[in-house]
Design a protein around this motif. Sequence first.
Motif, PDB file in Angstrom:
ATOM      1  N   LEU A   8      -2.133   1.396 -13.339  1.00  5.91           N
ATOM      2  CA  LEU A   8      -3.414   1.626 -12.662  1.00  5.91           C
ATOM      3  C   LEU A   8      -3.528   3.055 -12.134  1.00  5.91           C
ATOM      4  O   LEU A   8      -4.561   3.710 -12.357  1.00  5.91           O
ATOM      5  N   GLY A  37      -4.371   3.211  -6.030  1.00  4.31           N
ATOM      6  CA  GLY A  37      -4.190   2.477  -7.271  1.00  4.31           C
ATOM      7  C   GLY A  37      -2.769   1.955  -7.423  1.00  4.31           C
ATOM      8  O   GLY A  37      -2.553   0.827  -7.886  1.00  4.31           O
ATOM      9  N   GLU A  41      -1.713  -2.008  -7.618  1.00  3.36           N
ATOM     10  CA  GLU A  41      -0.935  -2.633  -8.688  1.00  3.36           C
ATOM     11  C   GLU A  41       0.299  -3.342  -8.145  1.00  3.36           C
ATOM     12  O   GLU A  41       0.639  -4.447  -8.599  1.00  3.36           O
ATOM     13  N   GLY A 157      -6.899  -6.165 -13.106  1.00  6.09           N
ATOM     14  CA  GLY A 157      -6.589  -4.741 -13.187  1.00  6.09           C
ATOM     15  C   GLY A 157      -7.816  -3.898 -13.418  1.00  6.09           C
ATOM     16  O   GLY A 157      -7.968  -2.817 -12.833  1.00  6.09           O
ATOM     17  N   LEU A 161      -9.297  -1.067 -10.857  1.00 12.28           N
ATOM     18  CA  LEU A 161      -9.539   0.307 -11.310  1.00 12.28           C
ATOM     19  C   LEU A 161     -10.909   0.791 -10.861  1.00 12.28           C
ATOM     20  O   LEU A 161     -11.046   1.897 -10.320  1.00 12.28           O
ATOM     21  N   SER A 193     -10.519  -8.532  -7.981  1.00 12.77           N
ATOM     22  CA  SER A 193      -9.238  -7.849  -8.118  1.00 12.77           C
ATOM     23  C   SER A 193      -8.107  -8.608  -7.425  1.00 12.77           C
ATOM     24  O   SER A 193      -6.931  -8.375  -7.711  1.00 12.77           O
TER      25      SER A 193
END
Length: 239
Positions: A8, A37, A41, A157, A161, A193
């Motif tokens: 990510l 990011g 993740e 993901g 993003l 997410s």
Amino acid sequence: MHYGTLSLPARLFLLAWSLDRKRFTGGPDLHLAVRAGALAELAQRGLLHERERGGAVVPVAGSRTGDAVLDGLLDLIERSRPRKLRGWITHRSRDTLTAVRDELAAHGYLRTERRRVLGLFPVRHWEPERTGYAETLHAETLAVLRGPRPVAEVGQGEAALVVCAAAGKVRPAVTGKDRRRYKDRLEELTDRSGGASPELRSTMRDLRKALASAVAAAETARSSDGAGGDGGGGGDGGG
């Protein structure tokens, strides 16, 4: 590292490439978006949690991903004093930006050239080895943000993003007009997410707020200092 398996934070870095200007822009706070990011993740992988009391970030001890950037951040969190998400978005965030850039270069996604500004000052100029990757990422990001694809069909993901790119003001991938126009969809993507986990959805909401707050604070500081520009950590000599 195949394109489809890019982390990510790596994808966020590539989103900072301006298709029109043919250089990395991304805004002056790209390092904050890239760090967010990485945190997102790790949280999605179940390797990072928020404590119920105090909201400090807690890593799963000894866990590793096999990705040098993500594992470097896990190691930093493990050996540092406890911080909330906002603190981890800002603390040594340029280290993550540099690590992402170096990893992309090592795997053939970026190339660098040494140039001189005004014929005197040496800088490094970075650009994608294959601009098609950046073009694809831009198109996919806008498709997720603008629809008409139902949010329920968006991967976790992909949603993260877009959320990090929007909250981190990663230009030109997500514009201010996009953030305003698709405000409600961004709320939905934030929850998406987090998947089916109430804990993860809460973390992703907190992460989005923390990133927006960190960017706002950085903008205020630049305004007070009289500094401007769209420097972008991925630009010439940046990071």
